[in-house]
Enzyme design. Sequence first.
Site, PDB file in Angstrom:
ATOM      1  CB  CYS A  97      -3.593   3.325  -1.386  1.00 59.53           C
ATOM      2  SG  CYS A  97      -5.186   4.640  -1.062  1.00 59.53           S
ATOM      3  CG  ASP A 112       0.273  -2.623   6.541  1.00 55.36           C
ATOM      4  OD1 ASP A 112      -0.441  -2.746   6.927  1.00 55.36           O
ATOM      5  OD2 ASP A 112      -0.057  -1.763   5.838  1.00 55.36           O
ATOM      6  CG  HIS A 120      -1.710   0.861   1.455  1.00 51.60           C
ATOM      7  ND1 HIS A 120      -1.529   2.110   1.581  1.00 51.60           N
ATOM      8  CD2 HIS A 120      -2.877   0.953   1.149  1.00 51.60           C
ATOM      9  CE1 HIS A 120      -2.602   3.569   1.774  1.00 51.60           C
ATOM     10  NE2 HIS A 120      -3.681   2.164   1.342  1.00 51.60           N
ATOM     11  CD  GLN A 128      -7.290  -4.401   3.777  1.00 49.58           C
ATOM     12  OE1 GLN A 128      -7.429  -5.282   4.098  1.00 49.58           O
ATOM     13  NE2 GLN A 128      -6.788  -3.295   3.661  1.00 49.58           N
ATOM     14  CE  LYS A 161      -8.068  -0.452   5.951  1.00 46.98           C
ATOM     15  NZ  LYS A 161      -7.861  -0.802   5.406  1.00 46.98           N
TER      16      LYS A 161
END
Length: 412
Positions: free
Chosen positions: A370, A206, A129, A209, A232
């Site tokens: 993104c 990261d 991202h 997700q 999320k």
Amino acid sequence: MSTTQKHIDFHVEAIRKDFPILNREVNGKPLIYFDNAATSQTPQQVIDVIVDYYSNYNANIHRGVHALSQEATDAYEQARIKIQKHFNAKHAHEIIYTSGTTHGINLVANSFSSLLKKGDEVIVSALEHHSNIVPWQMLCERTGATLKVIPMNTDGELILSEFERLLNANTKLVFVNHISNALGTINPIEAIIEKAHAVNAAVLVDGAQSCPHIRPDVQALDVDFYVCSAHKICGPTGVGMLYGKEEWLKKLPPYQGGGEMIAEVSFEKTTYADLPHKFEAGTPNVCGGIAFGAALDYMNAIGFDAIASYENELLEYATNQMLQIDGLKIYGTAKEKTSVISFNVGNIHPYDIGTILDKMGIALRTGHHCAQPIMDFYQIPGTIRASFMFYNTKEEIDTFIAALKKAVMMLS
């Protein structure tokens, strides 16, 4: 997710009743919400916690001696402990509250500025991202370090042999997402962490997700930093967390100055507070932190194994249905992926299909998500992205497929 998993007694209709927004209509049609990779929806149980906070004990924390302040402080710090236990951090003070994933990444990138020099190397992946690209570019510009990229293949998987080739004694930092927001690819972060540590490089993952679908164990992973966002994971926007190993958090200088993050202040010198407050300048999102903990409670009550199994069924079901549509191409066909499908149909622009589907009450995402380098790799302007959560159904997928076929017919 493994294709051999099958869900057992997953009562999706009962779960859907927890989400008030799923009862609304859009353009006169029942809402079908397939934009979960952008943000998940919030159950009534978490909404109630937010209302309770502002109705009964809204106050600034840590500094007040009055009852409301103490109640808010206790709830906020108890939520930190919930987050610690959920991610299996060794210490609660290794959990830093942030405004979200992007904030956590920028915190680490800025704090590392004093530790890097010209000739050092930083590695990111081709699946990132923009939030996990731009901060490292800025860091390299400030320090003279060099940014290198792990390439991907046409299935949307990272080429680990190339990653091994990039690693050397100059590698100081490696940054990779756990799951690609654009393609749904689940990256082999265990292997990436192990290989990076072999050259004494630190690793940030990261998890924006991944956290809605799996439950990361940061100690088992041996990861140095892990970041995610509450919105999320059925929580509110504007709050997230950075996990960092204690030794790294002690080594890094503060990212921001202000109240709360100090021990002593004079005009001659300031000393910094202990962890975690050293990185938590200013009045925090107290309600957000408390609601973050409540969201984790909610999802853990359902169970992440059950969630993963059910979502995998949705992914397989939707993929099989979509591949029956002439001209439809799915981008991201990794062997290990989560419930995200990025696709295009023929030469139809993704925005046009997305606009028609919205008129039919179906919410999904169009564009480059993104993740523009991924789109450049495939030489496309963007994709349509359908992303599923545990409160979605096969019946919704059937309605989506029928609407997609209608949209394609209208635009062909």
